[in-house]
Design a protein around this motif. Structure first.
Motif, mmCIF file in Angstrom:
data_model
loop_
_atom_site.group_PDB
_atom_site.id
_atom_site.type_symbol
_atom_site.label_atom_id
_atom_site.label_comp_id
_atom_site.label_asym_id
_atom_site.label_seq_id
_atom_site.Cartn_x
_atom_site.Cartn_y
_atom_site.Cartn_z
ATOM 1 N N ILE A 141 -44.391 107.997 -6.723
ATOM 2 C CA ILE A 141 -45.401 106.943 -6.837
ATOM 3 C C ILE A 141 -46.649 107.285 -6.035
ATOM 4 O O ILE A 141 -47.780 107.056 -6.480
ATOM 5 N N GLY A 142 -46.477 107.858 -4.849
ATOM 6 C CA GLY A 142 -47.632 108.232 -4.040
ATOM 7 C C GLY A 142 -48.496 109.272 -4.715
ATOM 8 O O GLY A 142 -49.734 109.183 -4.697
ATOM 9 N N ALA A 143 -47.866 110.268 -5.333
ATOM 10 C CA ALA A 143 -48.618 111.314 -6.025
ATOM 11 C C ALA A 143 -49.399 110.736 -7.193
ATOM 12 O O ALA A 143 -50.566 111.085 -7.415
ATOM 13 N N PHE A 144 -48.776 109.836 -7.953
ATOM 14 C CA PHE A 144 -49.468 109.230 -9.086
ATOM 15 C C PHE A 144 -50.660 108.393 -8.608
ATOM 16 O O PHE A 144 -51.765 108.514 -9.134
ATOM 17 N N GLY A 145 -50.435 107.557 -7.604
ATOM 18 C CA GLY A 145 -51.498 106.674 -7.146
ATOM 19 C C GLY A 145 -52.683 107.412 -6.578
ATOM 20 O O GLY A 145 -53.838 106.987 -6.756
ATOM 21 N N CYS A 146 -52.437 108.540 -5.916
ATOM 22 C CA CYS A 146 -53.529 109.265 -5.256
ATOM 23 C C CYS A 146 -54.201 110.305 -6.139
ATOM 24 O O CYS A 146 -55.402 110.564 -5.969
ATOM 25 N N PHE A 147 -53.458 110.901 -7.078
ATOM 26 C CA PHE A 147 -54.007 112.040 -7.806
ATOM 27 C C PHE A 147 -54.128 111.856 -9.314
ATOM 28 O O PHE A 147 -54.752 112.686 -9.980
ATOM 29 N N ALA A 148 -53.562 110.782 -9.870
ATOM 30 C CA ALA A 148 -53.713 110.524 -11.308
ATOM 31 C C ALA A 148 -54.578 109.283 -11.506
ATOM 32 O O ALA A 148 -55.682 109.364 -12.047
ATOM 33 N N ALA A 149 -54.078 108.147 -11.065
ATOM 34 C CA ALA A 149 -54.898 106.935 -11.106
ATOM 35 C C ALA A 149 -55.971 107.046 -10.020
ATOM 36 O O ALA A 149 -55.659 107.301 -8.865
ATOM 37 N N GLU A 150 -57.216 106.879 -10.389
ATOM 38 C CA GLU A 150 -58.300 107.034 -9.413
ATOM 39 C C GLU A 150 -58.517 105.725 -8.663
ATOM 40 O O GLU A 150 -59.560 105.081 -8.782
ATOM 41 N N CYS A 151 -57.507 105.342 -7.894
ATOM 42 C CA CYS A 151 -57.571 104.063 -7.182
ATOM 43 C C CYS A 151 -57.488 104.222 -5.674
ATOM 44 O O CYS A 151 -57.605 103.238 -4.941
ATOM 45 N N CYS A 152 -57.274 105.449 -5.201
ATOM 46 C CA CYS A 152 -57.117 105.672 -3.765
ATOM 47 C C CYS A 152 -58.266 106.477 -3.162
ATOM 48 O O CYS A 152 -58.207 106.894 -2.001
ATOM 49 N N GLY A 153 -59.298 106.734 -3.965
ATOM 50 C CA GLY A 153 -60.502 107.347 -3.424
ATOM 51 C C GLY A 153 -60.530 108.859 -3.361
ATOM 52 O O GLY A 153 -61.312 109.424 -2.584
ATOM 53 N N PHE A 154 -59.714 109.561 -4.189
ATOM 54 C CA PHE A 154 -59.746 111.030 -4.146
ATOM 55 C C PHE A 154 -61.132 111.585 -4.492
ATOM 56 O O PHE A 154 -61.631 112.459 -3.766
ATOM 57 N N PRO A 155 -61.788 111.133 -5.563
ATOM 58 C CA PRO A 155 -63.119 111.690 -5.880
ATOM 59 C C PRO A 155 -64.141 111.460 -4.768
ATOM 60 O O PRO A 155 -65.028 112.308 -4.553
ATOM 61 N N GLU A 156 -64.030 110.335 -4.061
ATOM 62 C CA GLU A 156 -64.969 110.050 -2.975
ATOM 63 C C GLU A 156 -64.633 110.871 -1.722
ATOM 64 O O GLU A 156 -65.533 111.326 -1.009
ATOM 65 N N LEU B 30 -53.623 127.228 -1.010
ATOM 66 C CA LEU B 30 -52.501 126.293 -0.997
ATOM 67 C C LEU B 30 -52.776 125.153 -0.015
ATOM 68 O O LEU B 30 -53.286 125.379 1.087
ATOM 69 N N VAL B 31 -52.438 123.946 -0.431
ATOM 70 C CA VAL B 31 -52.658 122.771 0.414
ATOM 71 C C VAL B 31 -51.374 121.943 0.468
ATOM 72 O O VAL B 31 -50.925 121.438 -0.560
ATOM 73 N N PRO B 32 -50.772 121.787 1.650
ATOM 74 C CA PRO B 32 -49.581 120.934 1.758
ATOM 75 C C PRO B 32 -49.976 119.455 1.758
ATOM 76 O O PRO B 32 -50.986 119.062 2.347
ATOM 77 N N VAL B 33 -49.168 118.641 1.096
ATOM 78 C CA VAL B 33 -49.399 117.192 1.027
ATOM 79 C C VAL B 33 -48.069 116.495 1.278
ATOM 80 O O VAL B 33 -47.048 116.877 0.703
ATOM 81 N N TYR B 34 -48.092 115.474 2.129
ATOM 82 C CA TYR B 34 -46.857 114.726 2.369
ATOM 83 C C TYR B 34 -47.112 113.234 2.192
ATOM 84 O O TYR B 34 -48.067 112.691 2.748
ATOM 85 N N SER B 35 -46.241 112.580 1.402
ATOM 86 C CA SER B 35 -46.346 111.136 1.158
ATOM 87 C C SER B 35 -45.320 110.407 2.010
ATOM 88 O O SER B 35 -44.135 110.317 1.650
ATOM 89 N N PHE B 36 -45.754 109.902 3.155
ATOM 90 C CA PHE B 36 -44.880 109.126 4.017
ATOM 91 C C PHE B 36 -44.581 107.778 3.356
ATOM 92 O O PHE B 36 -45.485 107.109 2.869
ATOM 93 N N GLY B 37 -43.330 107.399 3.344
ATOM 94 C CA GLY B 37 -42.918 106.141 2.733
ATOM 95 C C GLY B 37 -42.345 106.295 1.338
ATOM 96 O O GLY B 37 -41.725 105.364 0.812
ATOM 97 N N GLU B 38 -42.495 107.457 0.739
ATOM 98 C CA GLU B 38 -42.036 107.676 -0.637
ATOM 99 C C GLU B 38 -40.529 107.473 -0.782
ATOM 100 O O GLU B 38 -40.064 106.919 -1.788
ATOM 101 N N THR B 39 -39.770 107.891 0.208
ATOM 102 C CA THR B 39 -38.313 107.793 0.107
ATOM 103 C C THR B 39 -37.777 106.422 0.518
ATOM 104 O O THR B 39 -36.554 106.192 0.492
ATOM 105 N N GLU B 40 -38.673 105.501 0.908
ATOM 106 C CA GLU B 40 -38.247 104.177 1.353
ATOM 107 C C GLU B 40 -38.330 103.129 0.245
ATOM 108 O O GLU B 40 -38.013 101.956 0.469
ATOM 109 N N LEU B 41 -38.759 103.515 -0.944
ATOM 110 C CA LEU B 41 -39.096 102.546 -1.983
ATOM 111 C C LEU B 41 -37.885 102.008 -2.731
ATOM 112 O O LEU B 41 -37.935 100.904 -3.290
ATOM 113 N N PHE B 42 -36.795 102.775 -2.772
ATOM 114 C CA PHE B 42 -35.605 102.372 -3.511
ATOM 115 C C PHE B 42 -34.351 102.721 -2.719
ATOM 116 O O PHE B 42 -34.357 103.652 -1.910
ATOM 117 N N GLN B 43 -33.301 101.994 -2.999
ATOM 118 C CA GLN B 43 -31.975 102.342 -2.505
ATOM 119 C C GLN B 43 -31.251 103.066 -3.635
ATOM 120 O O GLN B 43 -31.042 102.508 -4.704
#
Length: 326
Positions: free
Chosen positions: A112-127, A217-230
């Motif tokens: 979900i973090g990857a989609f929100g930040c890099f597909a849907a332009e809602c988290c300000g990547f272009p800016e 190469l650029v490392p990216v880490y989405s903190f909270g990604e593994t907390e979304l579901f049981q």
């Protein structure tokens, strides 16, 4: 009045996330069933035309796709972002005169973090990164599904296939940030709240591609990604785990069983902070050696570990949390 507005806002956020979850889980299958079903009705011409178009347009996804900015900027994605919320954190500049491969970790259940930040332009990547264009690479097989492929391409998604990566890194100019969730389907089975496990030890193909085209190469880490579901865990050797592994071999992804906070599939309202690290300079090698691949793979692992430990406390974790490589 304020309570009514807050409730309405919360409802819109929940519905926005729910539609995305249902799309993730069922839209592809629905499109297949619809096309096959219509073939046996008086509307058989419609799926026939769709399949003809699929053949004619077969290579478009691997040639950059057909992104539609209005789809990537739908208002629904802002509600989607605010549900958790999702936040993009920039730690270094990315030059629009270069191309990059962004390795995103962890996969989690649905990335979900990857989609929100890099597909849907809602988290300000272009800016945050002027002149850069992010392309989130996903399973190539999804782009073979009539109708569904059009929706995926419209959202700026591309196949994670060699021809697709070659096109983006060598035939589309500069300023391309190709985002790959390195752990893939296998890593989703290791997604558990409180754990930070990334499947990276033997995942070196992305490093080889980076060397072939001189993409940093650029490392990216989405903190909270593994907390979304049981996740409902099947131990190794059980029938459930064997069925999961078999399905992954056939379909390319693992069918995780999970529960969320509400309505079974709605994830927990846990903040997701996606931190984009500093680029690792990679030289161009037309035919990289195994030693070169191993060297830059190790540099990448070290950089990812450093990124995790530098930001874990500010992202809600304790000093005791460790990043585990498998």
């Amino acid at each position: 009045m304020t309570d009514a507005k807050t409730q309405r806002k919360g409802f819109l956020q929940a519905i926005s996330v729910l539609q995305w979850i249902l799309t993730f889980l069922f839209l592809g299958v629905t499109c297949i069933v619809l096309m096959v079903g219509l073939m046996f009705t008086s509307l058989w011409l419609l799926p026939t035309l769709c399949f003809i178009w699929l053949v004619i347009d077969w290579q478009t996804p691997e040639r950059g796709g057909r992104r539609k900015p209005f789809v990537m900027r739908w208002k629904v994605w802002q509600h989607f972002r605010d549900y958790f919320p999702i936040k993009l954190v920039k730690t270094a500049e990315l030059s629009p005169n270069k191309n990059y491969i962004l390795g995103c970790h962890p996969h989690g259940i649905m990335s979900i973090g990857a989609f929100g930040c890099f597909a849907a332009e809602c988290c300000g990547f272009p800016e945050a990164f002027p002149g850069m264009r992010a392309s989130l690479a996903i399973l190539a097989g999804l782009f073979r599904i009539p109708l569904f492929r059009e929706y995926l391409m419209g959202g700026g998604l591309v196949p994670v296939s060699k021809p697709s990566l070659v096109h983006l890194l060598s035939k589309s100019g500069t300023g391309n940030a190709v985002v790959i969730v390195i752990g893939g389907a296998a890593e989703s089975l290791a997604s558990h709240p409180g754990e930070h496990t990334v499947l990276l030890g033997q995942r070196k193909g992305f490093v080889r591609v980076a060397l072939e085209f001189g993409a940093d190469l650029v490392p990216v880490y989405s903190f909270g990604e593994t907390e979304l579901f049981q996740q409902i865990v099947f131990t190794e050797g059980t029938l459930g785990r064997r069925l999961q592994d078999l399905f992954k071999k056939i379909a390319g992804f693992a069918p995780c069983l999970f529960v969320g906070e509400r309505w079974v599939v709605l994830p927990y309202r846990t903040p997701i902070t996606t931190v984009v690290g500093s680029p690792i300079s990679v030289p161009q090698r037309i035919t990289p050696t195994d030693e070169e691949v191993d060297h830059y793979h190790q540099l990448y692992m070290d950089a990812l570990s450093k990124l995790f430990h530098e930001h874990k406390v500010s992202c809600g974790l304790s000093e005791s949390h460790k990043l585990c490589f498998i």
